[in-house]
Motif scaffolding. Sequence first.
Motif, mmCIF file in Angstrom:
data_model
loop_
_atom_site.group_PDB
_atom_site.id
_atom_site.type_symbol
_atom_site.label_atom_id
_atom_site.label_comp_id
_atom_site.label_asym_id
_atom_site.label_seq_id
_atom_site.Cartn_x
_atom_site.Cartn_y
_atom_site.Cartn_z
ATOM 1 N N ASP A 167 0.828 -1.205 0.000
ATOM 2 C CA ASP A 167 0.000 0.000 0.000
ATOM 3 C C ASP A 167 0.861 1.253 0.000
ATOM 4 N N ARG A 168 2.174 1.062 0.282
ATOM 5 C CA ARG A 168 3.106 2.197 0.247
ATOM 6 C C ARG A 168 4.267 1.830 -0.675
ATOM 7 N N GLY A 169 4.101 2.083 -1.957
ATOM 8 C CA GLY A 169 5.128 1.705 -2.936
ATOM 9 C C GLY A 169 6.350 2.610 -2.803
ATOM 10 N N MET A 170 7.524 1.995 -2.860
ATOM 11 C CA MET A 170 8.751 2.763 -2.648
ATOM 12 C C MET A 170 9.589 2.789 -3.924
ATOM 13 N N VAL A 171 10.071 3.963 -4.260
ATOM 14 C CA VAL A 171 11.028 4.094 -5.374
ATOM 15 C C VAL A 171 12.365 4.493 -4.755
ATOM 16 N N PHE A 172 13.363 3.662 -4.960
ATOM 17 C CA PHE A 172 14.658 3.874 -4.310
ATOM 18 C C PHE A 172 15.592 4.685 -5.192
ATOM 19 N N GLN A 173 16.530 5.354 -4.556
ATOM 20 C CA GLN A 173 17.525 6.089 -5.333
ATOM 21 C C GLN A 173 18.344 5.143 -6.218
ATOM 22 N N GLU A 174 18.663 3.972 -5.687
ATOM 23 C CA GLU A 174 19.480 3.006 -6.448
ATOM 24 C C GLU A 174 18.609 2.156 -7.355
ATOM 25 N N TYR A 175 17.421 2.603 -7.688
ATOM 26 C CA TYR A 175 16.471 1.918 -8.557
ATOM 27 C C TYR A 175 15.962 0.609 -7.967
ATOM 28 N N SER A 229 -0.758 1.372 -5.471
ATOM 29 C CA SER A 229 -0.817 1.762 -4.070
ATOM 30 C C SER A 229 -1.214 3.231 -3.987
ATOM 31 N N PRO A 230 -2.001 3.599 -2.971
ATOM 32 C CA PRO A 230 -2.429 4.980 -2.851
ATOM 33 C C PRO A 230 -1.284 5.922 -2.495
ATOM 34 N N ILE A 231 -0.198 5.358 -1.929
ATOM 35 C CA ILE A 231 0.911 6.199 -1.477
ATOM 36 C C ILE A 231 2.183 5.809 -2.208
ATOM 37 N N MET A 232 2.919 6.811 -2.674
ATOM 38 C CA MET A 232 4.235 6.553 -3.267
ATOM 39 C C MET A 232 5.297 7.227 -2.428
ATOM 40 N N LEU A 233 6.297 6.462 -2.030
ATOM 41 C CA LEU A 233 7.412 7.002 -1.265
ATOM 42 C C LEU A 233 8.625 7.025 -2.182
ATOM 43 N N MET A 234 9.296 8.154 -2.250
ATOM 44 C CA MET A 234 10.418 8.248 -3.187
ATOM 45 C C MET A 234 11.624 8.858 -2.478
ATOM 46 N N ASP A 235 12.731 8.103 -2.454
ATOM 47 C CA ASP A 235 13.935 8.567 -1.760
ATOM 48 C C ASP A 235 14.961 9.043 -2.779
ATOM 49 N N GLU A 236 15.057 10.325 -2.964
ATOM 50 C CA GLU A 236 15.949 10.927 -3.956
ATOM 51 C C GLU A 236 15.971 10.139 -5.258
ATOM 52 N N PRO A 237 14.798 9.933 -5.852
ATOM 53 C CA PRO A 237 14.736 9.028 -7.007
ATOM 54 C C PRO A 237 15.488 9.561 -8.218
ATOM 55 N N PHE A 238 15.621 10.884 -8.309
ATOM 56 C CA PHE A 238 16.255 11.441 -9.504
ATOM 57 C C PHE A 238 17.650 11.977 -9.195
ATOM 58 N N GLY A 239 18.160 11.644 -8.004
ATOM 59 C CA GLY A 239 19.438 12.189 -7.557
ATOM 60 C C GLY A 239 20.608 11.842 -8.453
ATOM 61 N N ALA A 240 20.546 10.682 -9.094
ATOM 62 C CA ALA A 240 21.708 10.233 -9.862
ATOM 63 C C ALA A 240 21.595 10.583 -11.345
ATOM 64 N N LEU A 241 20.569 11.361 -11.713
ATOM 65 C CA LEU A 241 20.343 11.597 -13.144
ATOM 66 C C LEU A 241 20.870 12.956 -13.588
ATOM 67 N N ASP A 242 21.172 13.075 -14.852
ATOM 68 C CA ASP A 242 21.616 14.365 -15.389
ATOM 69 C C ASP A 242 20.438 15.343 -15.428
ATOM 70 N N ALA A 243 20.744 16.620 -15.524
ATOM 71 C CA ALA A 243 19.737 17.674 -15.349
ATOM 72 C C ALA A 243 18.547 17.525 -16.300
ATOM 73 N N LEU A 244 18.851 17.186 -17.548
ATOM 74 C CA LEU A 244 17.787 17.137 -18.552
ATOM 75 C C LEU A 244 16.837 15.965 -18.283
ATOM 76 N N THR A 245 17.431 14.792 -18.059
ATOM 77 C CA THR A 245 16.635 13.603 -17.760
ATOM 78 C C THR A 245 15.809 13.836 -16.498
ATOM 79 N N ARG A 246 16.436 14.520 -15.568
ATOM 80 C CA ARG A 246 15.806 14.796 -14.296
ATOM 81 C C ARG A 246 14.542 15.642 -14.492
#
Lengths: 272, 263
Positions: free
Chosen positions: B77-85, B153-170
């Motif tokens: 119910d709380r889907g997580m997106v990790f920084q390390e994918y 899931s109604p809730i998405m948790l995201m821990d710096e998901p775009f931290g490792a990406l270049d500016a444009l992709t981000r």
Amino acid sequence: MTTKLKALCEGSAVPLLLIVVWEAVARAGWISPIVMPAPSAVVVKWWEALMPAAAYDPTSQSRLAWALSGEMVHDAFASLYRVVVGFLVGAGLALPIGLLMGANKRTYALLNPLVQVLRPIPPIAFIPLSILWFGLGNPPSVFLIALGAFFPVLMNTIAGVRQVDGIYLRAAYNLGVNQWTLFTRVILPAATPYILAGVRIGIGTAFIVVIVSEMIAVNNGLGFRILEAREFMWSDKIIAGMLAIGLLGLAIDTGVSRLNNHLLRWHRGLEH
Amino acid sequence: MAQIVASNVQKVFKTADREVVALKDIDLEIARGEFVCLLGPSGCGKSTLLNAVAGFSLPTGGVITVDGKPVQGPGPDRGMVFQEYALFPWMTVAENIAFGLQVQKKQKAEIAATVSQLLEMLNLKDFRDRFPKDLSGGMRQRVAIARVLALDSPIMLMDEPFGALDALTRRNLQDELLRLWERLGKTILFVTHSIEESIYLADRIVVMTYRPGTIKRDQRVDIPRPRDPSGHAFNELKRELGRLVMEEQQRHADDEMKLAAVD
Ligand SMILES: Nc1ncnc2c1ncn2[C@@H]1O[C@H](COP(=O)(O)OP(=O)(O)OP(=O)(O)O)[C@@H](O)[C@H]1O
Ligand SMILES: [Mg+2]
């Protein structure tokens, strides 16, 4: 293509030179053929052993059965059969035990002392016991091979399970997996690179052990054949047999390596 | 009623030689459908709070409830997106997305339909049978987002998901995330240490203090979307938040100096 051809030429230069010198020395009669037969004699023997002894008789057998009726082919199949059965028994036991030991601290604590005591004993040291326990024929041979394959697969499976990155476990728990799914769909595949490395070592050990065990407990197989040839001082046949052993080993290793590449096609750093 | 409620949450890590108070007196309410960013310098406890909501690492004091029920462990119910994918490298893109649905024992046809729909939605159609190793960072993070969306899931948790990406992709993925959020109405709790990213995305920005991790400022962002990072209001807020984060960053740096002096 031409670079490949060139590499092939370069690579075969030294062996070819060696064979030519060896042939010349043998023909000149400097060394007794019992000590060192000429390469040509070895190849002749190898071919004789590979080919069917009797002429083809369509009434009694199929063409394929006839083509595979040579002594060496029979021996190779006998050895391969033992390796496969022994390996399947050994690895088949090692895999579940290793998975359990890797995943469960209690099981590990319970079994590890025994493993540490048994593991350093070379499988060959079990020959006398295996004959006492299983008599002669295939059973002691299969037992020794299973033993040789067991420990490499076991140790690598344990290590493989333990090194599974916690991030995969967390991702899996987040998706709501139960223990069984976690094990079969996450831990097992994550551990495969280690397990397959163990399988490769295990097959290598199994192949060594099969040759040794055939020199003791059975009366066919490639190991038996070269020992038998020694009693008649047929050194050309001994070397022909060794050649066959080498080729079979190469074939097994190529097969395992293919399987490896297929199962790990997802793995980073394995480009093909 | 708020969907996620943290009351008086504490988290203390005990190590061999000292205790780290990672979270202290955290009171936070997040409404259904809200997009909230946790902002703060490295080490201020953003991941710790997110992991507590996810159920990976429970607080040592206080309670977190989701839909009124206390969090006791991770769940779909709380889907997580990790920084390390954290994609499963042995599964293809489609298999990764389908995995959560298979775990829920959904019908084959239903799984196939959901997977196709998500591949379409996240522009991953041409990659369905590729393994993660063959994908770029941006692609991988799309798959990770699709994997979580599959759970519905109604809730998405995201821990710096775009931290490792270049500016444009981000920026691309930020826009895409906003589109998905507006369309699907999920509650999103998003960790970042980029001030600009938080202003670009969030309804509310929660700025955290460094050791102990407390809430320094709970800032509503009223700039209408799509937000222009070069706009006046945007930069006003950016300066203000920058000042807050810098104070904490400074305390972090002082702390490091002290530690270095002790060593
Ligand atoms: N398992 C742990 N054991 C001990 N201390 C920990 C543990 N996990 C985190 N900490 C400490 O708790 C504090 C908060 O860590 P956390 O990972 O939540 O920070 P963060 O805000 O996510 O930082 P970053 O931006 O670098 O990811 C840090 O000071 C860290 O050293
Ligand atoms: Mg963090």
